[in-house]
Enzyme design. Structure first.
Site, PDB file in Angstrom:
ATOM      1  N   GLN A   1       9.136   7.320  -8.139  1.00  0.00           N
ATOM      2  CA  GLN A   1       8.442   8.082  -9.190  1.00  0.00           C
ATOM      3  C   GLN A   1       6.953   7.769  -9.210  1.00  0.00           C
ATOM      4  OE1 GLN A   1      10.022  10.524 -10.926  1.00  0.00           O
ATOM      5  NE2 GLN A   1      11.710  10.018  -9.550  1.00  0.00           N
TER       6      GLN A   1
ATOM      7  N   ASN B   1       1.698   3.098  -2.619  1.00  0.00           N
ATOM      8  CA  ASN B   1       1.066   4.068  -3.522  1.00  0.00           C
ATOM      9  C   ASN B   1      -0.187   4.655  -2.886  1.00  0.00           C
ATOM     10  OD1 ASN B   1       2.315   4.459  -6.327  1.00  0.00           O
ATOM     11  ND2 ASN B   1       2.534   2.252  -5.995  1.00  0.00           N
TER      12      ASN B   1
ATOM     13  N   GLY C   1       0.776  -1.242   0.000  1.00  0.00           N
ATOM     14  CA  GLY C   1       0.000   0.000   0.000  1.00  0.00           C
ATOM     15  C   GLY C   1       0.803   1.284   0.000  1.00  0.00           C
TER      16      GLY C   1
ATOM     17  N   THR D   1      -8.450  -0.570 -19.370  1.00  0.00           N
ATOM     18  CA  THR D   1      -9.360  -1.124 -20.371  1.00  0.00           C
ATOM     19  C   THR D   1      -9.255  -2.652 -20.275  1.00  0.00           C
ATOM     20  OG1 THR D   1      -7.615  -1.024 -22.026  1.00  0.00           O
ATOM     21  CG2 THR D   1      -9.129   0.842 -21.962  1.00  0.00           C
TER      22      THR D   1
ATOM     23  N   LEU E   1      -5.049  -6.155 -20.776  1.00  0.00           N
ATOM     24  CA  LEU E   1      -4.161  -5.934 -19.633  1.00  0.00           C
ATOM     25  C   LEU E   1      -3.061  -4.901 -19.909  1.00  0.00           C
ATOM     26  CD1 LEU E   1      -3.542  -7.123 -16.748  1.00  0.00           C
ATOM     27  CD2 LEU E   1      -1.828  -8.532 -17.895  1.00  0.00           C
TER      28      LEU E   1
ATOM     29  N   HIS F   1       1.395   1.258 -13.211  1.00  0.00           N
ATOM     30  CA  HIS F   1       2.130   0.065 -13.641  1.00  0.00           C
ATOM     31  C   HIS F   1       3.631   0.359 -13.600  1.00  0.00           C
ATOM     32  CE1 HIS F   1       2.782  -3.729 -15.682  1.00  0.00           C
ATOM     33  NE2 HIS F   1       3.674  -3.106 -16.436  1.00  0.00           N
TER      34      HIS F   1
HETATM   35  C1  GRF Z   1       3.759  -1.014  -7.415  1.00  0.00           C
HETATM   36  O1  GRF Z   1       5.027  -1.177  -7.960  1.00  0.00           O
HETATM   37  C2  GRF Z   1       2.731  -0.849  -8.511  1.00  0.00           C
HETATM   38  O2  GRF Z   1       3.247  -0.204  -9.620  1.00  0.00           O
HETATM   39  C3  GRF Z   1       2.401  -2.260  -8.865  1.00  0.00           C
HETATM   40  O3  GRF Z   1       2.415  -2.971  -7.656  1.00  0.00           O
HETATM   41  C4  GRF Z   1       3.259  -2.281  -6.723  1.00  0.00           C
HETATM   42  C5  GRF Z   1       2.410  -1.970  -5.543  1.00  0.00           C
HETATM   43  O4  GRF Z   1       3.126  -1.403  -4.498  1.00  0.00           O
HETATM   44  N1  GRF Z   1       1.138  -2.314  -9.566  1.00  0.00           N
HETATM   45  P1  GRF Z   1       2.363  -0.726  -3.289  1.00  0.00           P
HETATM   46  O5  GRF Z   1       1.396  -1.765  -2.722  1.00  0.00           O
HETATM   47  O6  GRF Z   1       1.661   0.475  -3.782  1.00  0.00           O
HETATM   48  O7  GRF Z   1       3.434  -0.401  -2.290  1.00  0.00           O
END
Ligand code: GRF
Length: 213
Positions: A169, A14, A12, A137, A140, A105
């Site tokens: 980033q 992000n 989590g 969309t 994938l 991603h």
């Molecule tokens: C991130 O690298 C995101 O790009 C990918 O899964 C990872 C999730 O990390 N989809 P977090 O759970 O947000 O730390």
């Protein structure tokens, strides 16, 4: 104010970056498909309601997605934010949230869609890697690209060091993409490209981690 629901499966980070970015959105809920996702605790600490829709409780993807949609819809969000949500969603689900479902991603799409992006980038010997915020969309990792950030691949990089550089980033561009959505500045052309309305020059400046080193 626009409201969002964030879907997670794990750490989590992000989600945390979004919660701490002071965005003009209300985070209505964080939903995880895994009961033990570390991000759930972080969400609770931020005072955000959490919900678990455990994919193991459902016989197939359709049944899980239906339950997930029911959970999301109780909050009537303007935007659904996938933040490390590690389930492939059914076409029906994606259609239902068309234009209001986004993902981050860890690669410069269309390169390295799918899993294990950092290992594959290292194996290919690419010199530039990065991350992409995009609308989702049914195919994938192929949805309209909102924004991207590039990082160098450095000599001696491992999966972990490269992932860390990319993640830094992600934590910048994903909240920014949500801000743009909340400000009503994102539109998708007929060709499936994203246009950022009233783009200021600073917003298109290439983020350059090279300079910071
Ligand atoms: C991130 O690298 C995101 O790009 C990918 O899964 C990872 C999730 O990390 N989809 P977090 O759970 O947000 O730390």
């Amino acid at each position: 104010m626009k409201s969002i629901v964030i879907l997670i499966s794990g750490r989590g980070s992000n989600m945390q970056a979004i919660l701490e970015a002071d965005l003009p959105v209300r985070v209505a809920a964080v939903i995880s498909n895994k009961p033990d996702a570390a991000g759930l605790e972080i969400a609770r600490r931020h005072g955000v309601p959490t919900q678990v829709v455990n994919h193991r409780d459902y016989d197939d993807r359709e049944a899980f997605d239906k339950a997930l949609a029911a959970g999301i819809d109780t909050f009537s969000p303007d935007l659904v934010v996938l933040a490390g949500f590690m389930r492939i969603l059914t076409t029906g689900f994606v259609h239902d949230y068309n234009g209001r479902l986004i993902n981050i991603h860890p690669s410069l799409l269309p390169a390295f869609s799918g899993l294990n992006t950092h290992v594959r980038a290292l194996a290919e010997g690419v010199k530039i890697h990065g991350c992409t915020a995009h609308f989702v969309t049914p195919s994938l990792d192929k949805g309209p690209i909102i924004s991207q950030a590039a990082v160098p691949v450095l000599p001696g990089d491992t999966e972990d060091t490269l992932a860390e550089r990319v993640l830094e980033q992600e934590h910048i561009i994903y909240p920014q993409a949500i801000r743009w959505f909340a400000e009503g500045r994102l539109s998708i052309t007929r060709n499936g490209n994203v246009i950022l309305q009233n783009q200021k020059s600073a917003e298109i400046a290439l983020r350059s981690p090279w300079e910071a080193q």
